[in-house]
Write an enzyme that holds these catalytic residues in place. Structure first.
Site, PDB file in Angstrom:
ATOM      1  N   TYR A 110      -6.555   6.194   4.891  1.00  0.00           N
ATOM      2  CA  TYR A 110      -6.549   5.080   3.841  1.00  0.00           C
ATOM      3  C   TYR A 110      -5.973   3.703   4.018  1.00  0.00           C
ATOM      4  O   TYR A 110      -6.299   2.831   4.080  1.00  0.00           O
ATOM      5  CB  TYR A 110      -6.158   5.834   2.266  1.00  0.00           C
ATOM      6  CG  TYR A 110      -6.037   4.758   1.393  1.00  0.00           C
ATOM      7  CD1 TYR A 110      -7.126   4.032   0.509  1.00  0.00           C
ATOM      8  CD2 TYR A 110      -4.617   4.113   1.055  1.00  0.00           C
ATOM      9  CE1 TYR A 110      -6.735   3.048  -0.095  1.00  0.00           C
ATOM     10  CE2 TYR A 110      -4.508   3.153   0.151  1.00  0.00           C
ATOM     11  CZ  TYR A 110      -5.803   2.592  -0.417  1.00  0.00           C
ATOM     12  OH  TYR A 110      -5.597   1.468  -1.226  1.00  0.00           O
ATOM     13  N   ASP A 115      -9.188   6.257  -1.365  1.00  0.00           N
ATOM     14  CA  ASP A 115      -8.216   7.139  -2.120  1.00  0.00           C
ATOM     15  C   ASP A 115      -8.979   7.878  -3.179  1.00  0.00           C
ATOM     16  O   ASP A 115     -10.346   7.893  -3.426  1.00  0.00           O
ATOM     17  CB  ASP A 115      -7.108   6.271  -2.518  1.00  0.00           C
ATOM     18  CG  ASP A 115      -7.467   5.085  -3.436  1.00  0.00           C
ATOM     19  OD1 ASP A 115      -8.692   4.942  -3.834  1.00  0.00           O
ATOM     20  OD2 ASP A 115      -6.590   4.454  -3.998  1.00  0.00           O
ATOM     21  N   GLU A 143       0.786  -1.167  -0.161  1.00  0.00           N
ATOM     22  CA  GLU A 143       0.001   0.018  -0.207  1.00  0.00           C
ATOM     23  C   GLU A 143       0.837   1.311   0.010  1.00  0.00           C
ATOM     24  O   GLU A 143       0.563   2.372  -0.508  1.00  0.00           O
ATOM     25  CB  GLU A 143      -0.951  -0.140   1.045  1.00  0.00           C
ATOM     26  CG  GLU A 143      -2.002  -1.097   1.079  1.00  0.00           C
ATOM     27  CD  GLU A 143      -2.918  -0.784   0.095  1.00  0.00           C
ATOM     28  OE1 GLU A 143      -3.106   0.349  -0.552  1.00  0.00           O
ATOM     29  OE2 GLU A 143      -3.584  -1.912  -0.393  1.00  0.00           O
TER      30      GLU A 143
END
Length: 352
Positions: free
Chosen positions: A122, A140, A39
């Protein structure tokens, strides 16, 4: 939220993702640390670019413990070319907290995971939903684009406060039994189908439940105000070679853009001065001006900054005591230094 297709949208999205998802290396694990790495890498970077970096990184640092105390220069070298280097510094700091405070186990709740360095709303939601199956929002740009169309939300997504609207929407829409597939499905839909321009509505698995599609103009959403104006800076970059064939390098400051990366000598261009003479004074070297050879001219874009670079190879006739944070290195030593992309581009040209 006044939306009548929650159940249908949820089912269609999850089913589509489970059947059509791309085979990506971070989708082959439920290990929270490895999903965290993916991520962070995927922030502001394309999937195709990330894949080889992710594979190399996980091979080198397969566990939180292996990353926590690795030397910064080694870490920056592993990240070299991905850009936004504060991401990997924050990742290491956060992972170190996990090792020291949580015994190497990434927290499985939003309160604790959000305390970790570099973990925003996020990233927290992505790890919690993908690794732990928790029904947590992970919003996002992709997700905001998809949901602005599905729910016909015309709030400006460039404004930080707007994110709360979409976080609340995901909280109401998310499939509590398939949180991982739901959140990844939203991301995948935004990446492959519900793209910024020319969305592929005829291929969309949730088209029947998309308000903007039925109202005829999905491309008009999301609403996004203009970005900040890009600042342009012109640089002369000098690759200074001494009589032993070594090259002068400078380490950037510990804070700010490209912190602690190594670069060739970089002088901001001024109309009223000779940058080569400035180099001699500033770096305590005497240069053979007639040896100056043009290497490469190009531009490099950062988020709100654009470098315009002219680079030159020049020989040093005399070198005195090196100023702080500078040193001459052999080609072999340079290969192990973490360098930003513009410097790698110049170095590649010299070695071609």
């Amino acid at each position: 939220m006044n939306y009548q297709y929650t159940k249908q949208f949820r089912q269609a999205l999850v089913q589509w993702f489970l059947e059509e998802q791309r085979d990506l290396p971070w989708r082959r694990t439920k290990e929270p640390y490895q999903i965290w790495v993916s991520e962070v890498m995927l922030q502001q970077t394309r999937v195709d670019t990330v894949i080889p970096y992710y594979n190399r990184f996980i091979e080198k640092y397969p566990t939180a413990e292996s990353l926590a105390y690795s030397p910064e220069e080694e870490l920056l070298k592993m990240w070299e070319g991905l850009g936004y280097y504060s991401r990997v510094r924050n990742l290491q700091a956060g992972v170190r907290e996990v090792v020291e405070v949580y015994g190497g186990k990434v927290p499985d709740n939003r309160v604790d995971i959000s305390k970790l360095k570099g973990v925003g709303p996020y990233t927290a939601g992505a790890i919690l939903s993908i690794a732990y199956g928790k029904p947590e929002h992970a919003v996002d740009g992709n997700v905001m684009r998809v949901l602005s169309r599905v729910l016909n939300i015309d709030a400006d997504i460039a404004l930080p406060k707007t994110k709360k609207i979409f976080e609340q929407a995901v909280t109401e829409l998310i499939d509590p039994e398939n949180a991982s597939a739901f959140n990844q499905g939203l991301m995948e839909l935004g990446a492959l189908i519900c793209t910024p321009t020319s969305p592929k509505c005829l291929l969309c698995p949730v088209r029947d439940y998309c308000t903007a599609f039925h109202e005829g103009d999905p491309s008009s959403l999301p609403v996004k105000s203009k970005k900040l104006k890009t600042k342009n800076i012109e640089y002369d970059v000098y690759i200074i070679r001494d009589q032993q064939g070594r090259f002068l390098m400078e380490k950037r400051p510990e804070a700010g853009l490209l912190a602690n990366m190594w670069q060739f000598i970089m002088i901001e261009r001024q109309a009223d001065e000779n940058s080569l003479t400035k180099v001699e004074k500033q770096y305590n070297v005497t240069l053979e001006h007639n040896s100056k050879e043009t290497i490469l001219s190009f531009s490099h874009v950062f988020s709100h900054l654009k470098w315009h670079i002219d680079s030159y190879l020049v020989d040093a006739v005399e070198t005195n005591a090196n100023p702080e944070n500078t040193a001459f290195f052999t080609k072999e030593q340079i290969a192990n230094l973490p360098m930003p992309v513009p410097m790698l581009k110049i170095w590649g040209k010299i070695n071609a």
